[in-house]
Scaffold this active site. Structure first.
Site, PDB file in Angstrom:
ATOM      1  CD  GLU A 163      -2.915  -1.291   2.206  1.00 44.99           C
ATOM      2  OE1 GLU A 163      -3.271  -0.100   2.860  1.00 44.99           O
ATOM      3  OE2 GLU A 163      -3.575  -2.166   2.403  1.00 44.99           O
ATOM      4  CG  MET A 221      -8.257  -2.645  -0.803  1.00 40.59           C
ATOM      5  SD  MET A 221      -6.927  -2.186   0.312  1.00 40.59           S
ATOM      6  CE  MET A 221      -5.728  -1.401  -0.745  1.00 40.59           C
TER       7      MET A 221
END
Length: 378
Positions: A163, A221
């Site tokens: 991430e 996400m």
């Protein structure tokens, strides 16, 4: 510490997995047929939840196709290691004395359709990805280590939760890392997936068209669009934008598809938690602070006591107002059913949930089971 570096040392708990069948291209016909026909309905299982009594066996596998076991961590030399060896491989869990990994391998034997994937990284442990992906030597170490971990645990593959690549160079290195992994985890035997943010600001750094050559699917996400970092309150997992320029699940899906990435390789993310904005009664308002851990409530604790659950059908988001959370935005069974219908309409691969353990018990409030039924038009 169990370590899966370039030349892994003997793993003392490896023998505990010897009863599991090795991963082979020719799996049982029933398991293959189920996997091929179903939409994916996947959940993440964070290993720390075992300390709350939420063990792997507490989830309903009649409606779960894949489990992402979170998280393994990454060392600077590309080696992968278990983030909590006691919980992962040593403590007694669900009758297994090999930790959560042992419990999951038992569950896999009981549910032949179930596929297990070890997720590496996570928001709090991604700091080494950029340097590992930048070097051919450490990329190769990563691939070797990933194979060692997967083969030792009896799982089906790995999930990359970096991430996130934050510039074009890191995006190129991300592709090089995927290519190196595939040398050690060939696609006829192992699954390779990636969790990616649902924002063009991050996705534009990756050549998604090329990435699909290596990835079985991506976990998009589609949540955290608003939170304590936002200047005003907002829905954090809306399917459709409320106004031009607002982030949403559909906007992210459309962008990914526009790159040439195949729709059937996209899993749309569903948060199994709500975000709280104290002092607000809806989106676009000033708020005074947060409630709960980082302004969140687990879905199974929603709606908050004394509040009414409301659904914004225009953007597809549920919320409640008042009580100890102010404006709390989340998904409920009705919004998940709409998201499942969107997956069917757009021919996506299915849904995934962060996390499976924050879900409501089996029944009409369960996001995972209601999503599964809606995906399969049941």
């Amino acid at each position: 510490m169990a370590y899966f570096g370039p030349v892994p040392p003997p793993i003392p708990w490896d023998s505990r997995f010897q009863w599991t069948q090795p991963r082979r291209p020719s799996q049982p016909a029933v398991a293959e047929s189920i996997s091929n026909l179903m939409f994916k309905n996947a959940v993440y299982y964070p290993n720390y939840r075992v300390y709350r009594g939420e063990t792997p066996a507490s989830m309903n596998y009649n409606c779960i196709s894949h489990v992402f076991y979170a998280f393994a961590h990454l060392s600077p030399d590309g080696g992968i290691f278990l983030s909590d060896e006691w919980a992962d491989a040593q403590m007694e869990v669900d009758g297994s004395r090999a930790g959560c990994l042992g419990s999951f391998t038992r569950l896999k034997r009981q549910h032949q359709h179930l596929q297990l994937i070890i997720s590496i990284g996570g928001g709090g442990a991604s700091q080494n990805f950029a340097s590992v992906a930048a070097s051919a030597a450490t990329r190769d170490n990563f691939g070797r280590s990933a194979k060692g971990l997967v083969d030792a645990s009896g799982f089906d593959g790995i999930d990359i939760d970096w991430e996130y690549p934050n510039d074009v160079e890191q995006g190129r290195n991300f592709l090089a890392l995927l290519a190196a992994i595939r040398l050690h985890l060939p696609d006829d035997r192992y699954l390779l997936t990636a969790a990616l943010p649902a924002g063009q600001w991050a996705l534009q750094n990756i050549d998604l068209y090329k990435a699909q050559d290596y990835l079985d699917f991506i976990n998009l996400m589609a949540y955290d669009f608003a939170g304590p970092w936002s200047p005003t309150s907002g829905h954090h997992a809306q399917l459709f934008p409320g106004s031009a320029g607002e982030p949403s699940g559909s906007t992210a899906v459309e962008y990914v598809i526009s790159t040439g990435f195949r729709a059937q390789k996209i899993l749309l993310g569903v948060p199994v938690y709500g975000r709280s904005f104290l002092g607000a009664t809806g989106p676009g308002q000033a708020y005074s602070g947060t409630a709960g851990e980082d302004g969140t409530f687990e879905y199974k604790d929603l709606p908050r006591p004394g509040t009414e659950e409301i659904i914004d059908r225009r953007v597809v988001a549920a919320f409640c107002t008042g009580g100890d959370g102010g404006f709390v935005t989340y998904d409920n069974p009705e919004t998940v059913k709409v998201k499942a219908g969107y997956c069917r309409e757009k021919r996506l691969g299915g849904l995934f949930y962060w996390t499976g353990t924050a879900n409501a018990p089996p029944g009409p409030r369960s996001l995972v089971s209601e999503g599964f039924k809606a995906l399969h038009n049941a």
